[in-house]
Design a protein around this motif. Sequence first.
Motif, mmCIF file in Angstrom:
data_model
loop_
_atom_site.group_PDB
_atom_site.id
_atom_site.type_symbol
_atom_site.label_atom_id
_atom_site.label_comp_id
_atom_site.label_asym_id
_atom_site.label_seq_id
_atom_site.Cartn_x
_atom_site.Cartn_y
_atom_site.Cartn_z
ATOM 1 N N PRO A 199 39.973 44.514 34.356
ATOM 2 C CA PRO A 199 39.955 43.080 34.492
ATOM 3 C C PRO A 199 38.746 42.671 35.393
ATOM 4 O O PRO A 199 38.448 43.301 36.461
ATOM 5 N N ASP A 200 38.397 41.474 35.123
ATOM 6 C CA ASP A 200 36.933 40.873 35.593
ATOM 7 C C ASP A 200 37.488 40.002 36.957
ATOM 8 O O ASP A 200 36.585 39.226 37.439
ATOM 9 N N GLY A 201 38.435 40.493 37.485
ATOM 10 C CA GLY A 201 38.891 39.533 38.717
ATOM 11 C C GLY A 201 39.749 38.241 38.411
ATOM 12 O O GLY A 201 39.633 37.599 37.370
ATOM 13 N N HIS A 202 40.212 37.733 39.714
ATOM 14 C CA HIS A 202 40.870 36.484 39.373
ATOM 15 C C HIS A 202 39.878 35.249 39.194
ATOM 16 O O HIS A 202 40.381 34.231 38.638
ATOM 17 N N LEU A 208 33.295 45.663 39.360
ATOM 18 C CA LEU A 208 32.786 44.256 39.705
ATOM 19 C C LEU A 208 33.933 42.932 39.339
ATOM 20 O O LEU A 208 34.605 43.364 38.261
ATOM 21 N N GLU A 209 34.128 42.315 40.437
ATOM 22 C CA GLU A 209 35.114 41.236 40.182
ATOM 23 C C GLU A 209 34.628 40.069 40.609
ATOM 24 O O GLU A 209 33.937 40.083 41.624
ATOM 25 N N SER A 210 35.230 38.913 39.962
ATOM 26 C CA SER A 210 34.831 37.698 40.580
ATOM 27 C C SER A 210 36.220 37.187 41.106
ATOM 28 O O SER A 210 37.111 37.569 40.644
ATOM 29 N N PHE A 211 35.761 36.003 42.011
ATOM 30 C CA PHE A 211 37.160 35.432 42.703
ATOM 31 C C PHE A 211 37.466 34.074 42.478
ATOM 32 O O PHE A 211 36.267 33.421 42.626
ATOM 33 N N ILE A 212 38.495 33.681 42.335
ATOM 34 C CA ILE A 212 38.631 32.160 42.040
ATOM 35 C C ILE A 212 38.017 31.176 43.054
ATOM 36 O O ILE A 212 37.811 30.232 42.940
ATOM 37 N N PHE A 213 38.400 31.797 44.599
ATOM 38 C CA PHE A 213 37.896 30.829 45.648
ATOM 39 C C PHE A 213 36.420 30.526 45.635
ATOM 40 O O PHE A 213 35.891 29.755 46.304
#
Length: 469
Positions: free
Chosen positions: A212-215, A370-375
């Motif tokens: 999954p690509d992060g929250h 690699l993940e992206s973060f909602i913040f």
Amino acid sequence: MKLNEALIAKITAAKQEHLLRYFDTLPESEQASFAAQLADVDFDALPELVENYVLNRPHVAIPDDLGPAPYYPLTPRDEAQKKLYADAVKCGEELIRAGRVACLTVAGGQGTRLGFDGPKGTYPIGPVSGRSLFAYFAGGIRRTEEKYGVKIVWYLMTSQLNHAATVAFFQENHFFGLDADQVFFFTQGTMPAIGYDGKLLMNAKNSLALSPDGHGGTLLALRKSGALDRMKRDGVDTISYFQVDNPLVPVVDPKFIGLHHLTGAQMSAVMLAKTNAMEKLGNFCVTENRLQIIEYSDLPKELAEKTLPDGTLAFIAGSPAIHVIDRAFVEALTAGGKLQLPWHRADKKIPFLDEAGNFVAPTAPNGVKLESFIFDALPLAEKTMVLECDRAEVFAPTKNPTGVDSAESCRAMLMDRDRRRLAAAGVPVAADAQIEIAPALAVDAADVAELVKLRKITEIVSGAKVVIE
Ligand code: UTP
């Protein structure tokens, strides 16, 4: 089947030809699904990602002007702020009653630390009943609906890995008393795992190793899934966002929602006072007048430990990942079906197919997810708001089985919260009693006070093990 020539050219240009090693040997149906996976990868962007995030470690630059972010304190500073908070509660209640608020839970994570077999939301967290994390939130939503005479739609983000099991769990549990069409499941995007040599890892001859690509993937997934359209149709403009592993969170908090609205924020955040300088929470900071969260591992020690004249930490504000987000802000960010938040690197043990075609389960990290973060959407907002909340009332993350931020500590906090609410309603609870109030009965202290009256509860005796259902 033949793979599209343009795709082959992109794969070759990105030096990822190894992905095609088995393609011609696969049955046609597997070729089609693998081709679809490959078509989903942005091979044009890959060489830069490999260079910046895999072959080199990304460096988080700390700007010279970085300072602690301002926030609205838990206890109002003066009379004017006291009135603002009271107005915020009223405003939030009106927004909820008017059907303008939806809930959003991110449940696409892999929950590796918890080590539980199944989607994290199905984990039995109820301290006495063993009810699941999902059941906690569903109960909270039901009670909120009853309180405000409104229907609330629950947007639930899954990943490709846990989507089917999540939906099946809801079906088996009859949606925990919610209507089936009130739960909007949507699936987040994936990101291919990359080996330390810069090559994408395969986990079978017909598949990439995807995760999954992060929250941070939530925002684009809201658009792609049609969730934003549904919100618009329903007249929802405000999203109450929380994580699946925090059953203590109020599913909608009128004061937080109201203050978000009254301050004109596009995205807001709850903050907690950190318990120590190095606590593993993101830090609310500000640079060039923009709010930004810097991960605990990226904030230099001297800043983390810096104190004010009164001895408190300068960077006191930690993030429990609870937000209010305007639908319009998500629409603007994802216009054109694109949004690129920064990536964050995590070194992981990633099972893969080696050059000889053998499946290997590594015992040490062998690559990068690699993940992206909602913040990371916060600095993109023109206007943000941070509100301090009481940790004991809002944050009990279930990350590990035992110890800090664990299922154990979460259960204890849930029980303590219900204990406090009963005590406030005049019901003494014996120190060794185990209690749990069904979330569908109470979302706040006032609900518990009412319940106590209605059920004529006078005390919880020593040795009791009670679920108030
Ligand atoms: P965490 O970062 O704690 O990850 O997610 P996790 O997957 O639950 O647990 P570990 O790190 O593997 O032990 C915080 C929240 O973000 C969601 C999780 O489901 C959780 O609610 N999340 C995380 C997603 O929805 N998608 C992701 O890709 C990652």
